[in-house]
Motif scaffolding. Structure first.
Motif, PDB file in Angstrom:
ATOM      1  N   PHE A  32      36.566  99.978  21.408  1.00  0.00           N
ATOM      2  CA  PHE A  32      37.007  99.744  20.530  1.00  0.00           C
ATOM      3  C   PHE A  32      38.668  99.091  20.473  1.00  0.00           C
ATOM      4  O   PHE A  32      38.828  98.056  19.972  1.00  0.00           O
ATOM      5  N   PHE A  33      39.486  99.563  21.268  1.00  0.00           N
ATOM      6  CA  PHE A  33      40.786  98.797  21.514  1.00  0.00           C
ATOM      7  C   PHE A  33      40.952  97.448  21.747  1.00  0.00           C
ATOM      8  O   PHE A  33      41.149  96.149  21.175  1.00  0.00           O
ATOM      9  N   ILE A  34      39.533  97.903  22.929  1.00  0.00           N
ATOM     10  CA  ILE A  34      40.259  96.140  23.499  1.00  0.00           C
ATOM     11  C   ILE A  34      39.171  95.392  22.800  1.00  0.00           C
ATOM     12  O   ILE A  34      39.911  94.377  22.303  1.00  0.00           O
ATOM     13  N   GLU A  35      38.372  95.644  21.901  1.00  0.00           N
ATOM     14  CA  GLU A  35      37.535  94.365  21.020  1.00  0.00           C
ATOM     15  C   GLU A  35      38.450  94.324  19.810  1.00  0.00           C
ATOM     16  O   GLU A  35      38.940  93.352  18.903  1.00  0.00           O
ATOM     17  N   SER A  36      39.481  95.367  18.962  1.00  0.00           N
ATOM     18  CA  SER A  36      40.163  95.109  18.403  1.00  0.00           C
ATOM     19  C   SER A  36      41.361  94.203  18.296  1.00  0.00           C
ATOM     20  O   SER A  36      42.293  93.124  18.460  1.00  0.00           O
ATOM     21  N   PHE A  37      42.365  94.680  20.052  1.00  0.00           N
ATOM     22  CA  PHE A  37      43.034  94.021  20.008  1.00  0.00           C
ATOM     23  C   PHE A  37      42.618  92.432  20.852  1.00  0.00           C
ATOM     24  O   PHE A  37      43.127  91.008  19.927  1.00  0.00           O
ATOM     25  N   ASN A  38      41.905  92.131  21.330  1.00  0.00           N
ATOM     26  CA  ASN A  38      41.109  91.266  21.415  1.00  0.00           C
ATOM     27  C   ASN A  38      41.205  89.869  19.953  1.00  0.00           C
ATOM     28  O   ASN A  38      41.466  88.846  19.924  1.00  0.00           O
ATOM     29  N   GLU A  39      40.676  90.546  19.006  1.00  0.00           N
ATOM     30  CA  GLU A  39      40.360  90.232  17.709  1.00  0.00           C
ATOM     31  C   GLU A  39      41.862  89.326  17.278  1.00  0.00           C
ATOM     32  O   GLU A  39      41.964  87.653  17.580  1.00  0.00           O
ATOM     33  N   TYR A  40      43.165  89.761  17.335  1.00  0.00           N
ATOM     34  CA  TYR A  40      44.023  89.495  16.764  1.00  0.00           C
ATOM     35  C   TYR A  40      44.394  88.505  17.710  1.00  0.00           C
ATOM     36  O   TYR A  40      45.052  87.285  17.365  1.00  0.00           O
ATOM     37  N   ALA A  41      44.128  88.701  18.879  1.00  0.00           N
ATOM     38  CA  ALA A  41      44.660  87.971  19.607  1.00  0.00           C
ATOM     39  C   ALA A  41      43.999  86.416  20.112  1.00  0.00           C
ATOM     40  O   ALA A  41      44.950  85.605  19.838  1.00  0.00           O
ATOM     41  N   ASN A  42      42.604  86.073  19.857  1.00  0.00           N
ATOM     42  CA  ASN A  42      42.335  85.473  18.921  1.00  0.00           C
ATOM     43  C   ASN A  42      42.795  84.513  18.268  1.00  0.00           C
ATOM     44  O   ASN A  42      43.360  83.519  17.990  1.00  0.00           O
ATOM     45  N   ARG A  43      43.208  85.077  17.030  1.00  0.00           N
ATOM     46  CA  ARG A  43      43.654  85.013  15.963  1.00  0.00           C
ATOM     47  C   ARG A  43      44.412  84.734  15.971  1.00  0.00           C
ATOM     48  O   ARG A  43      45.363  83.236  15.898  1.00  0.00           O
ATOM     49  N   ILE A  44      45.786  84.824  16.806  1.00  0.00           N
ATOM     50  CA  ILE A  44      46.938  84.572  17.431  1.00  0.00           C
ATOM     51  C   ILE A  44      47.330  83.169  17.938  1.00  0.00           C
ATOM     52  O   ILE A  44      47.486  82.182  17.283  1.00  0.00           O
ATOM     53  N   SER A  45      45.955  82.774  18.893  1.00  0.00           N
ATOM     54  CA  SER A  45      45.748  82.007  19.830  1.00  0.00           C
ATOM     55  C   SER A  45      46.063  80.190  18.764  1.00  0.00           C
ATOM     56  O   SER A  45      46.063  79.661  19.416  1.00  0.00           O
ATOM     57  N   LYS A  46      45.821  80.338  17.877  1.00  0.00           N
ATOM     58  CA  LYS A  46      45.755  79.244  16.275  1.00  0.00           C
ATOM     59  C   LYS A  46      47.653  78.975  16.639  1.00  0.00           C
ATOM     60  O   LYS A  46      47.913  77.459  16.444  1.00  0.00           O
ATOM     61  N   TYR A  47      48.088  79.553  17.435  1.00  0.00           N
ATOM     62  CA  TYR A  47      50.010  79.565  16.762  1.00  0.00           C
ATOM     63  C   TYR A  47      50.796  79.301  17.757  1.00  0.00           C
ATOM     64  O   TYR A  47      51.497  79.291  17.474  1.00  0.00           O
ATOM     65  N   ALA A  48      49.841  80.275  18.635  1.00  0.00           N
ATOM     66  CA  ALA A  48      50.655  81.008  19.949  1.00  0.00           C
ATOM     67  C   ALA A  48      50.186  80.692  21.242  1.00  0.00           C
ATOM     68  O   ALA A  48      48.929  81.248  20.860  1.00  0.00           O
ATOM     69  N   ASN A  49      50.368  80.989  22.263  1.00  0.00           N
ATOM     70  CA  ASN A  49      50.046  81.457  23.038  1.00  0.00           C
ATOM     71  C   ASN A  49      50.394  83.153  23.637  1.00  0.00           C
ATOM     72  O   ASN A  49      52.094  82.797  23.144  1.00  0.00           O
ATOM     73  N   LEU A  50      49.987  83.681  23.736  1.00  0.00           N
ATOM     74  CA  LEU A  50      49.700  85.196  23.845  1.00  0.00           C
ATOM     75  C   LEU A  50      49.567  85.360  25.223  1.00  0.00           C
ATOM     76  O   LEU A  50      47.988  85.062  25.821  1.00  0.00           O
ATOM     77  N   GLN A  51      50.213  86.454  26.154  1.00  0.00           N
ATOM     78  CA  GLN A  51      49.730  86.655  27.181  1.00  0.00           C
ATOM     79  C   GLN A  51      50.493  88.084  27.281  1.00  0.00           C
ATOM     80  O   GLN A  51      51.926  88.345  26.416  1.00  0.00           O
ATOM     81  N   VAL A  52      50.097  88.998  27.826  1.00  0.00           N
ATOM     82  CA  VAL A  52      50.034  90.278  27.922  1.00  0.00           C
ATOM     83  C   VAL A  52      49.934  91.034  29.376  1.00  0.00           C
ATOM     84  O   VAL A  52      49.184  90.795  30.347  1.00  0.00           O
TER      85      VAL A  52
ATOM     86  N   LYS B 232      54.876  86.980  24.888  1.00  0.00           N
ATOM     87  CA  LYS B 232      54.295  88.881  25.763  1.00  0.00           C
ATOM     88  C   LYS B 232      54.615  89.194  25.191  1.00  0.00           C
ATOM     89  O   LYS B 232      55.120  90.177  24.613  1.00  0.00           O
ATOM     90  N   ILE B 233      53.546  90.324  24.799  1.00  0.00           N
ATOM     91  CA  ILE B 233      53.887  91.643  25.118  1.00  0.00           C
ATOM     92  C   ILE B 233      53.470  92.717  26.739  1.00  0.00           C
ATOM     93  O   ILE B 233      52.709  92.032  27.680  1.00  0.00           O
ATOM     94  N   ILE B 234      55.035  93.195  26.855  1.00  0.00           N
ATOM     95  CA  ILE B 234      55.070  94.338  28.371  1.00  0.00           C
ATOM     96  C   ILE B 234      54.375  95.603  27.904  1.00  0.00           C
ATOM     97  O   ILE B 234      55.711  95.724  26.688  1.00  0.00           O
ATOM     98  N   CYS B 235      54.092  95.887  28.354  1.00  0.00           N
ATOM     99  CA  CYS B 235      53.423  96.919  27.963  1.00  0.00           C
ATOM    100  C   CYS B 235      53.034  98.049  28.803  1.00  0.00           C
ATOM    101  O   CYS B 235      52.963  97.805  29.840  1.00  0.00           O
ATOM    102  N   PHE B 236      52.771  99.135  29.177  1.00  0.00           N
ATOM    103  CA  PHE B 236      52.442 100.039  30.099  1.00  0.00           C
ATOM    104  C   PHE B 236      50.969 100.934  29.720  1.00  0.00           C
ATOM    105  O   PHE B 236      50.573 100.695  29.002  1.00  0.00           O
ATOM    106  N   GLY B 237      49.693 100.758  31.031  1.00  0.00           N
ATOM    107  CA  GLY B 237      48.662 100.844  31.256  1.00  0.00           C
ATOM    108  C   GLY B 237      47.516  99.665  30.591  1.00  0.00           C
ATOM    109  O   GLY B 237      47.760  98.906  29.935  1.00  0.00           O
TER     110      GLY B 237
END
Length: 155
Positions: free
Chosen positions: A15-35, A4-9
Motif C-alpha cells: 500500500f505504501f509503495i504503490e501510494s508513494f509511487n503514484e505521487y512520485a509519478n505525478r510529480i515527475s511532470k514538474y520535477a525530478n524526484l529522488q528519495v 530530494k527526500i531524505i528519510c530513514f527506512g
C-alpha cells in the motif's frame, strides 16, 4: 527542478509503495524526484539514537550545501498548503532549483540538529508513521505544483 527526500527506512508495505509511487509519478511532470533512504541506528537509549541519527543526517546534508534544506519537524511552525507551495515556488525560479526535504528519525531530531540553519516545516501537531508521512509529503509537493501551474487538482 530537482527535489530530494531524505528519510530513514524503506517503504515495506505494498500500500505504501504503490501510494508513494503514484505521487512520485505525478510529480515527475514538474520535477525530478529522488528519495534517499538512510538506515536508522538503534541503540539502547532514545537520546543516543537521536544523537547518532541526527549526526548521520548532518553529515549527509553536507553534500547538499547548494540545496534549500527543509526539515519536516512536528514542533516547528505549521504551514498551510499555500505557504508550503510558496517554498517550492520561491525555488522554482532559481536557475538550478534544488530542494531537499528531510524526514527525521523515529526518535526525532537532536538539539544539535535543530540548531542547524535549516528551514523547519510542520504539517500539524499530530504524529504520523514515517512511511505514511512520506506519502503525505509527496502529495503536498504534487499539490503545490498543481496550484503553481493553476491546474485543477480534483477531476
Amino acid at each position: 527542478m530537482n527535489i530530494k527526500i531524505i528519510c530513514f527506512g524503506k517503504l515495506d508495505k505494498k500500500f505504501f509503495i504503490e501510494s508513494f509511487n503514484e505521487y512520485a509519478n505525478r510529480i515527475s511532470k514538474y520535477a525530478n524526484l529522488q528519495v534517499i533512504e538512510l538506515k536508522e541506528e538503534y541503540q539502547k537509549e532514545d537520546v543516543v539514537n537521536k544523537n547518532i541519527n541526527s549526526d548521520l543526517l548532518i553529515d549527509k546534508l553536507k553534500a547538499f550545501s547548494d540545496h534549500e534544506i527543509i526539515c519536516m519537524d512536528v514542533s516547528s511552525k505549521n504551514y498551510s498548503t499555500e505557504e508550503f507551495m510558496s517554498i517550492i515556488e520561491n525555488n522554482k525560479n532559481l536557475k538550478q532549483a534544488k530542494i531537499v526535504f528531510v524526514i527525521g528519525p523515529s526518535d526525532g531530531f537532536s538539539d544539535k540538529f535543530l540548531q542547524q540553519n535549516y528551514k523547519k516545516v510542520s504539517f500539524g501537531n499530530i504524529t504520523l508513521p514515517h512511511q505514511l508521512f512520506r506519502i503525505i509529503l509527496a502529495e503536498q509537493i504534487y499539490r503545490a505544483f498543481k496550484i503553481m501551474n493553476n491546474e485543477k487538482y480534483h477531476k
